[in-house]
Motif scaffolding. Structure first.
Motif, PDB file in Angstrom:
ATOM      1  N   GLY A  83       0.847  -1.169   0.000  1.00 30.66           N
ATOM      2  CA  GLY A  83       0.000   0.000   0.000  1.00 30.66           C
ATOM      3  C   GLY A  83       0.889   1.227   0.000  1.00 30.66           C
ATOM      4  O   GLY A  83       2.093   1.130   0.197  1.00 30.66           O
ATOM      5  N   VAL A  84       0.290   2.376  -0.218  1.00 38.36           N
ATOM      6  CA  VAL A  84       1.052   3.607  -0.210  1.00 38.36           C
ATOM      7  C   VAL A  84       0.470   4.534   0.831  1.00 38.36           C
ATOM      8  O   VAL A  84      -0.752   4.631   0.984  1.00 38.36           O
ATOM      9  N   ARG A  85       1.330   5.171   1.555  1.00 36.38           N
ATOM     10  CA  ARG A  85       0.864   6.013   2.643  1.00 36.38           C
ATOM     11  C   ARG A  85       1.682   7.292   2.665  1.00 36.38           C
ATOM     12  O   ARG A  85       2.850   7.296   2.322  1.00 36.38           O
ATOM     13  N   LYS A  86       1.036   8.372   3.029  1.00 40.54           N
ATOM     14  CA  LYS A  86       1.731   9.650   3.089  1.00 40.54           C
ATOM     15  C   LYS A  86       2.243   9.886   4.500  1.00 40.54           C
ATOM     16  O   LYS A  86       1.511   9.706   5.466  1.00 40.54           O
ATOM     17  N   MET A  87       3.486  10.275   4.594  1.00 40.70           N
ATOM     18  CA  MET A  87       4.068  10.516   5.897  1.00 40.70           C
ATOM     19  C   MET A  87       3.870  11.976   6.291  1.00 40.70           C
ATOM     20  O   MET A  87       3.482  12.801   5.476  1.00 40.70           O
ATOM     21  N   GLY A  88       4.173  12.276   7.523  1.00 34.97           N
ATOM     22  CA  GLY A  88       4.016  13.627   8.033  1.00 34.97           C
ATOM     23  C   GLY A  88       4.770  14.664   7.221  1.00 34.97           C
ATOM     24  O   GLY A  88       4.301  15.780   7.027  1.00 34.97           O
ATOM     25  N   ASP A  89       5.926  14.277   6.719  1.00 34.57           N
ATOM     26  CA  ASP A  89       6.746  15.224   5.962  1.00 34.57           C
ATOM     27  C   ASP A  89       6.409  15.214   4.472  1.00 34.57           C
ATOM     28  O   ASP A  89       7.200  15.637   3.642  1.00 34.57           O
ATOM     29  N   ASN A  90       5.213  14.680   4.139  1.00 34.67           N
ATOM     30  CA  ASN A  90       4.722  14.661   2.756  1.00 34.67           C
ATOM     31  C   ASN A  90       5.396  13.638   1.852  1.00 34.67           C
ATOM     32  O   ASN A  90       5.175  13.620   0.662  1.00 34.67           O
ATOM     33  N   ARG A  91       6.231  12.812   2.430  1.00 34.82           N
ATOM     34  CA  ARG A  91       6.869  11.762   1.661  1.00 34.82           C
ATOM     35  C   ARG A  91       5.869  10.637   1.478  1.00 34.82           C
ATOM     36  O   ARG A  91       5.056  10.382   2.352  1.00 34.82           O
ATOM     37  N   THR A  92       5.899   9.985   0.310  1.00 34.98           N
ATOM     38  CA  THR A  92       5.054   8.815   0.148  1.00 34.98           C
ATOM     39  C   THR A  92       5.911   7.583   0.373  1.00 34.98           C
ATOM     40  O   THR A  92       6.987   7.464  -0.200  1.00 34.98           O
ATOM     41  N   VAL A  93       5.438   6.711   1.197  1.00 31.82           N
ATOM     42  CA  VAL A  93       6.173   5.477   1.441  1.00 31.82           C
ATOM     43  C   VAL A  93       5.276   4.292   1.150  1.00 31.82           C
ATOM     44  O   VAL A  93       4.055   4.378   1.214  1.00 31.82           O
ATOM     45  N   ARG A  94       5.917   3.199   0.802  1.00 34.14           N
ATOM     46  CA  ARG A  94       5.167   1.980   0.535  1.00 34.14           C
ATOM     47  C   ARG A  94       5.258   1.080   1.755  1.00 34.14           C
ATOM     48  O   ARG A  94       6.287   1.020   2.407  1.00 34.14           O
ATOM     49  N   TYR A  95       4.185   0.399   2.035  1.00 38.33           N
ATOM     50  CA  TYR A  95       4.211  -0.499   3.188  1.00 38.33           C
ATOM     51  C   TYR A  95       3.580  -1.834   2.822  1.00 38.33           C
ATOM     52  O   TYR A  95       2.797  -1.940   1.877  1.00 38.33           O
ATOM     53  N   CYS A  96       3.921  -2.834   3.615  1.00 41.89           N
ATOM     54  CA  CYS A  96       3.394  -4.169   3.411  1.00 41.89           C
ATOM     55  C   CYS A  96       1.997  -4.241   3.996  1.00 41.89           C
ATOM     56  O   CYS A  96       1.779  -3.883   5.148  1.00 41.89           O
ATOM     57  N   LYS A  97       1.052  -4.696   3.188  1.00 41.15           N
ATOM     58  CA  LYS A  97      -0.323  -4.749   3.665  1.00 41.15           C
ATOM     59  C   LYS A  97      -0.541  -5.863   4.678  1.00 41.15           C
ATOM     60  O   LYS A  97      -1.562  -5.921   5.356  1.00 41.15           O
ATOM     61  N   GLN A  98       0.422  -6.776   4.757  1.00 44.07           N
ATOM     62  CA  GLN A  98       0.305  -7.882   5.703  1.00 44.07           C
ATOM     63  C   GLN A  98       0.765  -7.474   7.096  1.00 44.07           C
ATOM     64  O   GLN A  98       0.076  -7.689   8.071  1.00 44.07           O
ATOM     65  N   CYS A  99       1.992  -6.923   7.151  1.00 47.31           N
ATOM     66  CA  CYS A  99       2.593  -6.672   8.466  1.00 47.31           C
ATOM     67  C   CYS A  99       2.856  -5.205   8.740  1.00 47.31           C
ATOM     68  O   CYS A  99       3.377  -4.847   9.771  1.00 47.31           O
ATOM     69  N   GLU A 100       2.493  -4.341   7.773  1.00 44.81           N
ATOM     70  CA  GLU A 100       2.668  -2.907   7.933  1.00 44.81           C
ATOM     71  C   GLU A 100       4.115  -2.428   7.891  1.00 44.81           C
ATOM     72  O   GLU A 100       4.395  -1.269   8.126  1.00 44.81           O
ATOM     73  N   GLU A 101       5.030  -3.352   7.637  1.00 47.77           N
ATOM     74  CA  GLU A 101       6.449  -2.969   7.533  1.00 47.77           C
ATOM     75  C   GLU A 101       6.623  -2.012   6.359  1.00 47.77           C
ATOM     76  O   GLU A 101       6.051  -2.207   5.296  1.00 47.77           O
ATOM     77  N   LEU A 102       7.431  -0.955   6.546  1.00 51.50           N
ATOM     78  CA  LEU A 102       7.650  -0.024   5.462  1.00 51.50           C
ATOM     79  C   LEU A 102       8.730  -0.534   4.503  1.00 51.50           C
ATOM     80  O   LEU A 102       9.740  -1.071   4.929  1.00 51.50           O
ATOM     81  N   PHE A 103       8.480  -0.342   3.216  1.00 53.82           N
ATOM     82  CA  PHE A 103       9.496  -0.711   2.227  1.00 53.82           C
ATOM     83  C   PHE A 103      10.454   0.458   1.994  1.00 53.82           C
ATOM     84  O   PHE A 103      11.583   0.266   1.606  1.00 53.82           O
ATOM     85  N   ASP A 104       9.959   1.659   2.184  1.00 53.72           N
ATOM     86  CA  ASP A 104      10.804   2.839   2.028  1.00 53.72           C
ATOM     87  C   ASP A 104      11.071   3.394   3.400  1.00 53.72           C
ATOM     88  O   ASP A 104      10.150   3.747   4.121  1.00 53.72           O
ATOM     89  N   LYS A 105      12.345   3.473   3.739  1.00 58.70           N
ATOM     90  CA  LYS A 105      12.647   3.930   5.102  1.00 58.70           C
ATOM     91  C   LYS A 105      13.195   5.351   5.067  1.00 58.70           C
ATOM     92  O   LYS A 105      13.715   5.767   4.071  1.00 58.70           O
TER      93      LYS A 105
END
Ligand SMILES: [Zn+2]
Length: 105
Positions: A83-105
């Motif tokens: 999934g894709v989620r917007k961070m507080g600093d407006n960065r878009t990060v991808r995360y695992c829909k299973q465990c919520e682990e972020l792919f972009d750190k």
């Protein structure tokens, strides 16, 4: 568009290399394809001379359509939907829909 980036770990879910995983070497956005290290190898015939090669057959990675690969989550130890989620600093990060682990750190 593509939720895949260079250096992502992916697993092939279709085609002859199904079930194998590797690292993305290149993303071809225009064609929605990716080139994965050491996967989907095709044999190419080269002629001797031109670029100081001896000629013969070399193996080269062919691109794979993005629908045939899935991001691989190390934590889940399997290919997952991201999934894709917007961070507080407006960065878009991808995360695992299973465990919520972020792919972009
Ligand atoms: Zn996961």
């Amino acid at each position: 568009m593509l939720q895949l980036k260079k250096d992502d770990k992916v697993m092939v879910i279709g085609g002859k290399d199904k079930g194998k995983s590797g690292k993305i070497k290149r993303v071809i956005h225009a064609k929605e394809r990716v080139v994965v290290e050491k996967l989907n190898l095709v044999k190419k015939h080269t002629k001797p001379g031109m670029d100081q090669t001896q000629g013969g057959i070399i193996e080269k990675e062919a691109s794979i359509h993005r629908s045939n690969v899935m991001l691989f989550c190390d934590k889940c130890d399997k290919p997952v939907r991201c999934g894709v989620r917007k961070m507080g600093d407006n960065r878009t990060v991808r995360y695992c829909k299973q465990c919520e682990e972020l792919f972009d750190k």
